[in-house]
Design a protein around this motif. Structure first.
Motif, PDB file in Angstrom:
ATOM      1  N   TRP A   1       0.804  -1.223   0.000  1.00  0.00           N
ATOM      2  CA  TRP A   1       0.000   0.000   0.000  1.00  0.00           C
ATOM      3  C   TRP A   1       0.838   1.274   0.000  1.00  0.00           C
ATOM      4  O   TRP A   1       0.401   2.301  -0.544  1.00  0.00           O
ATOM      5  N   HIS A   2       2.022   1.242   0.591  1.00  0.00           N
ATOM      6  CA  HIS A   2       2.840   2.451   0.670  1.00  0.00           C
ATOM      7  C   HIS A   2       3.335   2.894  -0.702  1.00  0.00           C
ATOM      8  O   HIS A   2       3.801   4.035  -0.863  1.00  0.00           O
ATOM      9  N   ARG A   3       3.232   2.011  -1.720  1.00  0.00           N
ATOM     10  CA  ARG A   3       3.676   2.373  -3.067  1.00  0.00           C
ATOM     11  C   ARG A   3       2.531   2.607  -4.047  1.00  0.00           C
ATOM     12  O   ARG A   3       2.750   2.939  -5.204  1.00  0.00           O
ATOM     13  N   VAL A   4       1.292   2.421  -3.601  1.00  0.00           N
ATOM     14  CA  VAL A   4       0.134   2.588  -4.488  1.00  0.00           C
ATOM     15  C   VAL A   4      -0.116   4.079  -4.731  1.00  0.00           C
ATOM     16  O   VAL A   4      -0.132   4.874  -3.787  1.00  0.00           O
ATOM     17  N   PRO A   5      -0.326   4.497  -5.993  1.00  0.00           N
ATOM     18  CA  PRO A   5      -0.573   5.917  -6.282  1.00  0.00           C
ATOM     19  C   PRO A   5      -1.757   6.464  -5.501  1.00  0.00           C
ATOM     20  O   PRO A   5      -2.753   5.779  -5.274  1.00  0.00           O
ATOM     21  N   SER A   6      -1.646   7.717  -5.096  1.00  0.00           N
ATOM     22  CA  SER A   6      -2.666   8.333  -4.244  1.00  0.00           C
ATOM     23  C   SER A   6      -4.018   8.428  -4.949  1.00  0.00           C
ATOM     24  O   SER A   6      -5.064   8.327  -4.286  1.00  0.00           O
ATOM     25  N   ASP A   7      -4.033   8.608  -6.290  1.00  0.00           N
ATOM     26  CA  ASP A   7      -5.318   8.720  -6.971  1.00  0.00           C
ATOM     27  C   ASP A   7      -6.060   7.380  -6.977  1.00  0.00           C
ATOM     28  O   ASP A   7      -7.298   7.343  -6.954  1.00  0.00           O
ATOM     29  N   THR A   8      -5.332   6.263  -6.980  1.00  0.00           N
ATOM     30  CA  THR A   8      -5.983   4.957  -6.864  1.00  0.00           C
ATOM     31  C   THR A   8      -6.547   4.771  -5.464  1.00  0.00           C
ATOM     32  O   THR A   8      -7.669   4.258  -5.303  1.00  0.00           O
ATOM     33  N   ILE A   9      -5.821   5.177  -4.449  1.00  0.00           N
ATOM     34  CA  ILE A   9      -6.311   5.084  -3.070  1.00  0.00           C
ATOM     35  C   ILE A   9      -7.578   5.906  -2.897  1.00  0.00           C
ATOM     36  O   ILE A   9      -8.574   5.460  -2.311  1.00  0.00           O
ATOM     37  N   THR A  10      -7.575   7.132  -3.438  1.00  0.00           N
ATOM     38  CA  THR A  10      -8.753   8.008  -3.333  1.00  0.00           C
ATOM     39  C   THR A  10      -9.954   7.393  -4.035  1.00  0.00           C
ATOM     40  O   THR A  10     -11.070   7.383  -3.509  1.00  0.00           O
ATOM     41  N   ALA A  11      -9.741   6.851  -5.248  1.00  0.00           N
ATOM     42  CA  ALA A  11     -10.834   6.230  -5.995  1.00  0.00           C
ATOM     43  C   ALA A  11     -11.376   5.005  -5.263  1.00  0.00           C
ATOM     44  O   ALA A  11     -12.589   4.747  -5.273  1.00  0.00           O
ATOM     45  N   LEU A  12     -10.494   4.238  -4.617  1.00  0.00           N
ATOM     46  CA  LEU A  12     -10.938   3.075  -3.850  1.00  0.00           C
ATOM     47  C   LEU A  12     -11.815   3.512  -2.680  1.00  0.00           C
ATOM     48  O   LEU A  12     -12.875   2.916  -2.426  1.00  0.00           O
ATOM     49  N   GLU A  13     -11.406   4.540  -1.980  1.00  0.00           N
ATOM     50  CA  GLU A  13     -12.200   5.048  -0.859  1.00  0.00           C
ATOM     51  C   GLU A  13     -13.562   5.546  -1.336  1.00  0.00           C
ATOM     52  O   GLU A  13     -14.600   5.285  -0.687  1.00  0.00           O
ATOM     53  N   GLN A  14     -13.588   6.241  -2.461  1.00  0.00           N
ATOM     54  CA  GLN A  14     -14.858   6.736  -3.003  1.00  0.00           C
ATOM     55  C   GLN A  14     -15.759   5.587  -3.434  1.00  0.00           C
ATOM     56  O   GLN A  14     -16.983   5.646  -3.272  1.00  0.00           O
ATOM     57  N   SER A  15     -15.166   4.523  -3.968  1.00  0.00           N
ATOM     58  CA  SER A  15     -15.938   3.359  -4.398  1.00  0.00           C
ATOM     59  C   SER A  15     -16.571   2.650  -3.203  1.00  0.00           C
ATOM     60  O   SER A  15     -17.691   2.141  -3.292  1.00  0.00           O
ATOM     61  N   VAL A  16     -15.852   2.606  -2.096  1.00  0.00           N
ATOM     62  CA  VAL A  16     -16.400   2.020  -0.870  1.00  0.00           C
ATOM     63  C   VAL A  16     -17.567   2.876  -0.370  1.00  0.00           C
ATOM     64  O   VAL A  16     -18.640   2.364  -0.018  1.00  0.00           O
ATOM     65  N   GLN A  17     -17.378   4.186  -0.351  1.00  0.00           N
ATOM     66  CA  GLN A  17     -18.425   5.095   0.118  1.00  0.00           C
ATOM     67  C   GLN A  17     -19.669   5.015  -0.759  1.00  0.00           C
ATOM     68  O   GLN A  17     -20.794   5.166  -0.272  1.00  0.00           O
ATOM     69  N   ALA A  18     -19.479   4.740  -2.049  1.00  0.00           N
ATOM     70  CA  ALA A  18     -20.607   4.669  -2.986  1.00  0.00           C
ATOM     71  C   ALA A  18     -21.294   3.307  -2.972  1.00  0.00           C
ATOM     72  O   ALA A  18     -22.286   3.108  -3.673  1.00  0.00           O
ATOM     73  N   GLY A  19     -20.768   2.356  -2.195  1.00  0.00           N
ATOM     74  CA  GLY A  19     -21.384   1.039  -2.107  1.00  0.00           C
ATOM     75  C   GLY A  19     -21.049   0.110  -3.252  1.00  0.00           C
ATOM     76  O   GLY A  19     -21.726  -0.899  -3.456  1.00  0.00           O
ATOM     77  N   LEU A  20     -19.980   0.425  -3.993  1.00  0.00           N
ATOM     78  CA  LEU A  20     -19.559  -0.435  -5.091  1.00  0.00           C
ATOM     79  C   LEU A  20     -18.568  -1.504  -4.627  1.00  0.00           C
ATOM     80  O   LEU A  20     -18.454  -2.566  -5.233  1.00  0.00           O
ATOM     81  N   ILE A  21     -17.856  -1.199  -3.556  1.00  0.00           N
ATOM     82  CA  ILE A  21     -16.889  -2.113  -2.959  1.00  0.00           C
ATOM     83  C   ILE A  21     -17.139  -2.138  -1.458  1.00  0.00           C
ATOM     84  O   ILE A  21     -17.411  -1.101  -0.841  1.00  0.00           O
ATOM     85  N   LEU A  22     -17.049  -3.329  -0.869  1.00  0.00           N
ATOM     86  CA  LEU A  22     -17.238  -3.513   0.567  1.00  0.00           C
ATOM     87  C   LEU A  22     -15.875  -3.732   1.207  1.00  0.00           C
ATOM     88  O   LEU A  22     -15.101  -4.582   0.755  1.00  0.00           O
ATOM     89  N   GLU A  23     -15.585  -2.983   2.267  1.00  0.00           N
ATOM     90  CA  GLU A  23     -14.331  -3.154   2.985  1.00  0.00           C
ATOM     91  C   GLU A  23     -14.565  -3.915   4.277  1.00  0.00           C
ATOM     92  O   GLU A  23     -15.464  -3.590   5.057  1.00  0.00           O
ATOM     93  N   THR A  24     -13.764  -4.953   4.514  1.00  0.00           N
ATOM     94  CA  THR A  24     -13.755  -5.665   5.779  1.00  0.00           C
ATOM     95  C   THR A  24     -12.354  -5.523   6.383  1.00  0.00           C
ATOM     96  O   THR A  24     -11.494  -4.861   5.811  1.00  0.00           O
TER      97      THR A  24
END
Length: 470
Positions: A387-410
């Motif tokens: 995770w420390h090497r993943v681009p920040s825009d991918t991290i942001t998009a992942l967080e937005q996808s979780v908030q939108a209910g497209l991806i579930l985080e456990t």
């Protein structure tokens, strides 16, 4: 760049547009082109073993050329052409072993073209090279692709003898109009006969189907679903027609026949119909567009068993690899994309001369690959990502996808939701860093400029009364 925006509040279409291409291999050649020794990527592979590795072998021969197919293939005049090519393919397998050793492979896929044009003897020649020069002790899946006109029981027996345990064949559609559009000249009887033989001889069989083609009605779609289910294969791939990868002649014929491209909204509804019908008949998603007979009751959005292992590796993680053999074959090892020469005559000439038929390009470091391809696979173990090497825009998009209910985080995983899975193509694009989005957007533009028409990509609000009935 493709103007894709997330609309979290829209329960039907969570994005404003639908990407007009349904799959791609990632990462792209985003690094500046520079001269690389074609040997270097494979030396690196030997020095730094990957977690999983697949092998792809390309057989570029076809009896007929299907107009929807984007792959390198062509007709042949003499049987000697096929024999010479198989011998060159064996030579390449030997050359690569001399460079990187006897690499361990988890999955093998022999595709094309139509590998079933090979004779039983040629199949066994190829199989002997595979089993001699690749380490198959950890092999779990060995697929041979078929074109039903060229299938015989003797060929299937040869495939089984060399270790193949999965058979895949294309039916594509049972609509006479669309079979004509695609230049599919196999008979429906040949499709059913191949399915019956394959099911008798192999535990794992797959049928390829296309949907969303110009002029396809709901009645056409439902008929195709029923006919595909009647073939009783272990898995069924239902993938949308990739208009931007199809041949220009397909577009011309559709225009001549007065067939209109379906808008993206309708193609999305067809995907929902397919999903509903296949689930109701015991088939459950296993990746972005594949369904398998369900195992057990705890399935989730995407069941994890059985898996199509080859695609699970191709759409895998930064430390997975794929080694390709044959004309136009593509290899991907960490940091590099390597491409074989696309012309089969040139390929044969170079390999037989002991030369390397490859061009290497820099793909760069890609720690985010497992995140970008999560929507296709359906699940992601968090511990698999640096995770420390993943681009920040991918991290942001992942967080937005979780908030939108497209991806579930456990606590340990990310998992696709049903809503996210239905738009997995858009979600993969959404999760890519900016340079990847630019690369793919430019590719889409170039295909349109080359004469391929694109369906209307805007996802418009649709009233329930306007939706097609399953």
């Amino acid at each position: 760049m493709f103007d894709l925006k997330l609309i979290p509040q829209d329960r039907l279409f969570p994005f404003n547009r639908q990407l007009p291409i349904f799959n791609w291999y990632y990462p792209f050649d985003v690094q500046p082109t520079y001269e690389l020794s074609p040997v270097l990527p494979f030396i690196e592979l030997e020095r730094h073993p990957t977690r999983r590795c697949s092998a792809y072998l390309h057989v570029p021969f076809c009896d007929t050329i299907c107009s929807f197919c984007p792959f390198t293939r062509g007709k042949y005049d003499r049987e000697q052409e096929v024999q010479s090519y198989v011998e060159a393919l064996v030579n390449e397998i030997e050359i690569k072993r001399s460079i990187m050793g006897r690499i361990a492979v988890d999955a093998i896929f022999v595709g094309g073209g139509t590998p079933s044009v090979l004779s039983p003897g040629q199949i066994e020649l190829l199989g002997n090279a595979i089993n001699t020069h690749l380490d198959t002790r950890s092999l779990v899946e060995f697929t041979f692709e078929l074109e039903v006109k060229s299938v015989t029981r003797e060929k299937l027996e040869a495939m089984r003898r060399i270790g193949a345990n999965r058979i895949s064949f294309g039916a594509q559609t049972f609509s006479a109009q669309h079979r004509d559009l695609f230049a599919l000249d196999a008979t429906l009887g040949q499709i059913r006969e191949t399915a019956q033989m394959a099911n008798e001889m192999f535990d794992y069989t797959n049928t390829d189907m296309i949907y969303g083609m110009a002029g396809q009605s709901v009645e056409d779609l439902n008929h195709d679903i029923e006919q595909a289910l009647n073939l009783k294969s272990t898995t069924i791939d239902f993938y949308p027609l990739n208009n931007l990868a199809a041949q220009v002649r397909m577009h011309r014929k559709a225009h001549d026949l007065g067939l209109q491209h379906l808008p993206a909204s309708l193609r999305m509804e067809y995907r929902r119909i397919i999903d509903q019908k296949l689930r109701s008949r015991g088939y459950w998603p296993i990746n972005g567009y594949s369904y398998a007979l369900a195992e057990g009751s705890n399935r989730g959005t995407i069941q994890q068993h059985p898996k199509f292992q080859y695609h699970d590796i191709i759409y895998g993680h930064h430390d997975d690899a794929m080694v390709g053999y044959g004309s136009s074959a593509w290899s991907q090892v960490p940091g590099y994309n390597v491409y074989n020469h696309p012309d089969r005559a040139e390929y044969v000439s170079r390999v037989n001369a002991g030369a390397l038929p490859w061009e290497a390009r820099g793909a760069g470091d890609c720690p985010e690959k497992g995140v970008v391809t999560l929507p296709y696979r359906g699940a992601l173990d968090k511990s698999r990502i640096p995770w420390h090497r993943v681009p920040s825009d991918t991290i942001t998009a992942l967080e937005q996808s979780v908030q939108a209910g497209l991806i579930l985080e456990t606590a340990q995983n990310y998992e696709i939701t049903e809503r996210g899975w239905l738009c997995y193509v858009n979600l993969m694009y959404f999760l890519m860093p900016l340079e990847g989005k630019r690369w793919l957007s430019n590719k889409i533009d170039s295909q349109i400029k080359a004469g391929r028409e694109c369906e209307k990509t805007d996802l418009e609000q649709v009233h329930p009364s306007q939706l097609p009935k399953a």
